[in-house]
Write a protein that holds these residues in place. Sequence first.
Motif, PDB file in Angstrom:
ATOM      1  N   GLU A 192     -13.233  -6.063  15.476  1.00 36.32           N
ATOM      2  CA  GLU A 192     -13.318  -7.159  14.350  1.00 36.32           C
ATOM      3  C   GLU A 192     -13.626  -6.656  13.093  1.00 36.32           C
ATOM      4  OE1 GLU A 192     -12.282 -10.035  14.801  1.00 36.32           O
ATOM      5  OE2 GLU A 192     -11.988  -9.741  17.136  1.00 36.32           O
ATOM      6  N   PHE A 193     -14.528  -5.660  13.029  1.00 34.45           N
ATOM      7  CA  PHE A 193     -15.107  -5.064  11.697  1.00 34.45           C
ATOM      8  C   PHE A 193     -15.438  -3.508  11.998  1.00 34.45           C
ATOM      9  CE2 PHE A 193     -18.653  -7.396  13.369  1.00 34.45           C
ATOM     10  CZ  PHE A 193     -19.665  -6.374  13.418  1.00 34.45           C
ATOM     11  N   GLU A 194     -15.408  -3.057  10.474  1.00 34.86           N
ATOM     12  CA  GLU A 194     -15.916  -1.459  10.396  1.00 34.86           C
ATOM     13  C   GLU A 194     -16.792  -1.432   9.316  1.00 34.86           C
ATOM     14  OE1 GLU A 194     -15.020   1.819  12.420  1.00 34.86           O
ATOM     15  OE2 GLU A 194     -13.286   0.696  12.007  1.00 34.86           O
ATOM     16  N   ALA A 195     -17.867  -0.747   9.683  1.00 37.27           N
ATOM     17  CA  ALA A 195     -19.026  -0.658   8.668  1.00 37.27           C
ATOM     18  C   ALA A 195     -18.621   0.413   7.635  1.00 37.27           C
ATOM     19  CB  ALA A 195     -20.366  -0.396   9.318  1.00 37.27           C
ATOM     20  N   LEU A 196     -18.763   0.163   6.468  1.00 32.38           N
ATOM     21  CA  LEU A 196     -18.427   1.228   5.278  1.00 32.38           C
ATOM     22  C   LEU A 196     -19.706   1.959   5.451  1.00 32.38           C
ATOM     23  CD1 LEU A 196     -17.181  -1.021   2.082  1.00 32.38           C
ATOM     24  CD2 LEU A 196     -15.918   0.753   3.710  1.00 32.38           C
ATOM     25  N   PRO A 197     -19.604   3.447   4.867  1.00 33.81           N
ATOM     26  CA  PRO A 197     -20.755   4.180   4.921  1.00 33.81           C
ATOM     27  C   PRO A 197     -22.016   3.822   4.083  1.00 33.81           C
ATOM     28  CG  PRO A 197     -18.686   5.411   4.241  1.00 33.81           C
ATOM     29  CD  PRO A 197     -18.440   3.906   4.316  1.00 33.81           C
ATOM     30  N   LEU A 248     -27.932 -11.199  14.091  1.00 35.59           N
ATOM     31  CA  LEU A 248     -26.965 -11.075  12.760  1.00 35.59           C
ATOM     32  C   LEU A 248     -25.699 -10.405  13.151  1.00 35.59           C
ATOM     33  CD1 LEU A 248     -26.235 -11.212   9.997  1.00 35.59           C
ATOM     34  CD2 LEU A 248     -27.733  -9.345   9.569  1.00 35.59           C
ATOM     35  N   PHE A 249     -25.675  -9.294  13.947  1.00 29.07           N
ATOM     36  CA  PHE A 249     -24.296  -8.784  14.157  1.00 29.07           C
ATOM     37  C   PHE A 249     -23.630  -9.414  15.082  1.00 29.07           C
ATOM     38  CE2 PHE A 249     -26.172  -5.911  11.184  1.00 29.07           C
ATOM     39  CZ  PHE A 249     -25.143  -5.404  10.397  1.00 29.07           C
ATOM     40  N   GLU A 250     -24.324 -10.048  16.337  1.00 20.26           N
ATOM     41  CA  GLU A 250     -23.653 -10.683  17.408  1.00 20.26           C
ATOM     42  C   GLU A 250     -22.873 -12.076  16.616  1.00 20.26           C
ATOM     43  OE1 GLU A 250     -23.453 -10.692  20.872  1.00 20.26           O
ATOM     44  OE2 GLU A 250     -23.176  -8.670  20.228  1.00 20.26           O
ATOM     45  N   ASN A 251     -23.736 -12.547  15.716  1.00 18.67           N
ATOM     46  CA  ASN A 251     -22.888 -13.668  15.104  1.00 18.67           C
ATOM     47  C   ASN A 251     -21.508 -13.387  14.500  1.00 18.67           C
ATOM     48  OD1 ASN A 251     -25.118 -15.062  16.365  1.00 18.67           O
ATOM     49  ND2 ASN A 251     -25.962 -15.470  14.137  1.00 18.67           N
ATOM     50  N   ILE A 252     -21.722 -12.226  13.787  1.00 19.44           N
ATOM     51  CA  ILE A 252     -20.698 -11.918  12.818  1.00 19.44           C
ATOM     52  C   ILE A 252     -19.502 -11.538  13.653  1.00 19.44           C
ATOM     53  CG2 ILE A 252     -19.752 -10.363  11.258  1.00 19.44           C
ATOM     54  CD1 ILE A 252     -22.340  -9.838  10.016  1.00 19.44           C
ATOM     55  N   TYR A 253     -19.747 -11.151  14.841  1.00 22.20           N
ATOM     56  CA  TYR A 253     -18.813 -10.465  15.716  1.00 22.20           C
ATOM     57  C   TYR A 253     -18.088 -11.795  16.417  1.00 22.20           C
ATOM     58  CZ  TYR A 253     -16.938  -8.719  19.991  1.00 22.20           C
ATOM     59  OH  TYR A 253     -15.818  -8.173  20.974  1.00 22.20           O
ATOM     60  N   HIS A 254     -18.925 -12.628  16.987  1.00 23.26           N
ATOM     61  CA  HIS A 254     -18.227 -13.774  17.455  1.00 23.26           C
ATOM     62  C   HIS A 254     -17.646 -14.842  16.379  1.00 23.26           C
ATOM     63  CE1 HIS A 254     -19.702 -12.935  21.412  1.00 23.26           C
ATOM     64  NE2 HIS A 254     -20.926 -12.669  21.106  1.00 23.26           N
ATOM     65  N   ALA A 255     -18.257 -14.565  15.248  1.00 19.64           N
ATOM     66  CA  ALA A 255     -17.763 -15.651  14.094  1.00 19.64           C
ATOM     67  C   ALA A 255     -15.937 -15.208  13.941  1.00 19.64           C
ATOM     68  CB  ALA A 255     -18.209 -15.658  12.956  1.00 19.64           C
ATOM     69  N   CYS A 256     -15.967 -13.718  13.978  1.00 18.72           N
ATOM     70  CA  CYS A 256     -14.894 -13.072  13.738  1.00 18.72           C
ATOM     71  C   CYS A 256     -13.951 -13.242  15.033  1.00 18.72           C
ATOM     72  CB  CYS A 256     -14.599 -11.707  13.606  1.00 18.72           C
ATOM     73  SG  CYS A 256     -15.465 -11.244  12.058  1.00 18.72           S
ATOM     74  N   LYS A 257     -14.294 -12.982  16.257  1.00 22.07           N
ATOM     75  CA  LYS A 257     -13.644 -13.058  17.671  1.00 22.07           C
ATOM     76  C   LYS A 257     -13.027 -14.350  18.030  1.00 22.07           C
ATOM     77  CE  LYS A 257     -13.881 -10.967  22.158  1.00 22.07           C
ATOM     78  NZ  LYS A 257     -12.623 -10.155  22.129  1.00 22.07           N
ATOM     79  N   LYS A 258     -13.823 -15.356  17.715  1.00 22.32           N
ATOM     80  CA  LYS A 258     -13.388 -16.616  18.430  1.00 22.32           C
ATOM     81  C   LYS A 258     -12.727 -17.486  17.400  1.00 22.32           C
ATOM     82  CE  LYS A 258     -17.674 -17.095  21.200  1.00 22.32           C
ATOM     83  NZ  LYS A 258     -19.033 -17.350  21.479  1.00 22.32           N
ATOM     84  N   ASN A 259     -12.580 -17.018  16.073  1.00 31.00           N
ATOM     85  CA  ASN A 259     -11.694 -17.817  15.032  1.00 31.00           C
ATOM     86  C   ASN A 259     -10.399 -17.088  14.717  1.00 31.00           C
ATOM     87  OD1 ASN A 259     -13.633 -20.271  14.415  1.00 31.00           O
ATOM     88  ND2 ASN A 259     -15.086 -18.420  14.590  1.00 31.00           N
TER      89      ASN A 259
END
Length: 427
Positions: free
Chosen positions: A358-363, A416-427
């Motif tokens: 779902e997402f990649e962290a920038l350095p 926080l990161f779980e929320n971001i992950y699920h917000a992306c995955k489920k939508n």
Amino acid sequence: MNPLAKKLNRDIKASNSIVYDILSKKGREMFYPSHGILAQAAEAKGKKINATIGIALEENGEILCLDSISSNVNLPKNEVFNYVPSYGKINLRKKWQELIFKKNPSLKGEKISLPVVTNAITHGLSMCGYLFLNKGDEVIIPSPFWGNYRFIFDNAYGSKIVNFPIFDSGRFNVEGLKKILNKRGRKKVLLLNFPNNPTGYTPLEEDIPKIVKTIKTAAQNGKKIVVLIDDAYFGLIYENNVYKESIFSELCKVHKNVLAVKIDGVTKEDYAWGLRVGFVSYGIKSGNDKLYSALADKTGGAVRGNISNAPNISQSLVLSSFKDSKYNSQKAKKYAILKKRANKVKQILKKHPEYRDEFEALPFNSGYFMCIVLKNHDPEKIRNILLDKYDTGTIAFPGLLRVAFSATPYNLLEELFENIYHACKKN
Ligand SMILES: Cc1ncc(COP(=O)(O)O)c(C=O)c1O
């Protein structure tokens, strides 16, 4: 042009005519109005009757003020209510300069200007815009960047921000800098902000000489360069191989065509956002007292015509903190809190390879923030979903979400990161 401005310009040209060349039209015309009211008030200091200065005094000569204000403050009245010079309190300026040398050991032996106090960093940047930017001038800034630069420079002074991507294969994009710096035009205004907002990135130690060399080569080829160094997040470095000083240390001795301007302050590095204490300091190869004093006069004049002077109370509080024997240990403790969170974010990202769908962290390695690039979603959409369904606030940048670990308690980082992950995955 005012004779005082002419005198400053003569001093600047006599020391380094390139510095005069890179001043804006307004910058050339600026001077410190040391004659007039200020001079007359200074001459009357200590007189039995001093009917010069525009403050009010009690019958016994003490500062006249309201108890409802003074009773809340544990500082002498004179350090709260009285005006301070437009340059800032002299003891604070000297102390900040001393701290700059202490925090940047490779400045040892260099001559730099005495810092001029501004109403924090935004205001310092704005004063630099005043002194160095004409309408239509380009300001080169690595991208992504703090959005307020557009307001500070483009909206206020009619400049045009141009940018290049900050990263190339996960490292600072030296080639990108080289290309943009060597485009047509002699005068170049470059803004560098490390640790960076929004990425939380500072170049590695081994990349700094490459950046410095790029700027030096452009200068050797005739470019006249002002480098505005926004050191808002100075000192907040969390990894070993990351450059720990300000790049000002290197750029102030690199070439006579490169004026390094350090804009910094207590806002982020001393966790005093609302106090509004910042500084502008200058450094250039072979810079001398006359040149630095002329630049400080122009900066002080710009402050005088803009906010008159930065708050006395804030400057007094900051100065007393610097003198406090517990200052260093207190600062180290707060730094440790942020570092622990930054490390935790790294651990979380490592522990969850599924996030990368779902997402990649920038350095990131420093500062207050880190950014993630969303793979399948518009950041603004995910930001809204996070707000509505996950009780979570983030900042959307074009193509990115910015996460302030500085403001997120350690124990909520996983969520926080779980929320971001699920917000992306489920939508
Ligand atoms: C890169 C950068 N520079 C400057 C500032 C503003 O600092 P100040 O509050 O001292 O004006 C910020 C604040 O967010 C920032 O991120």
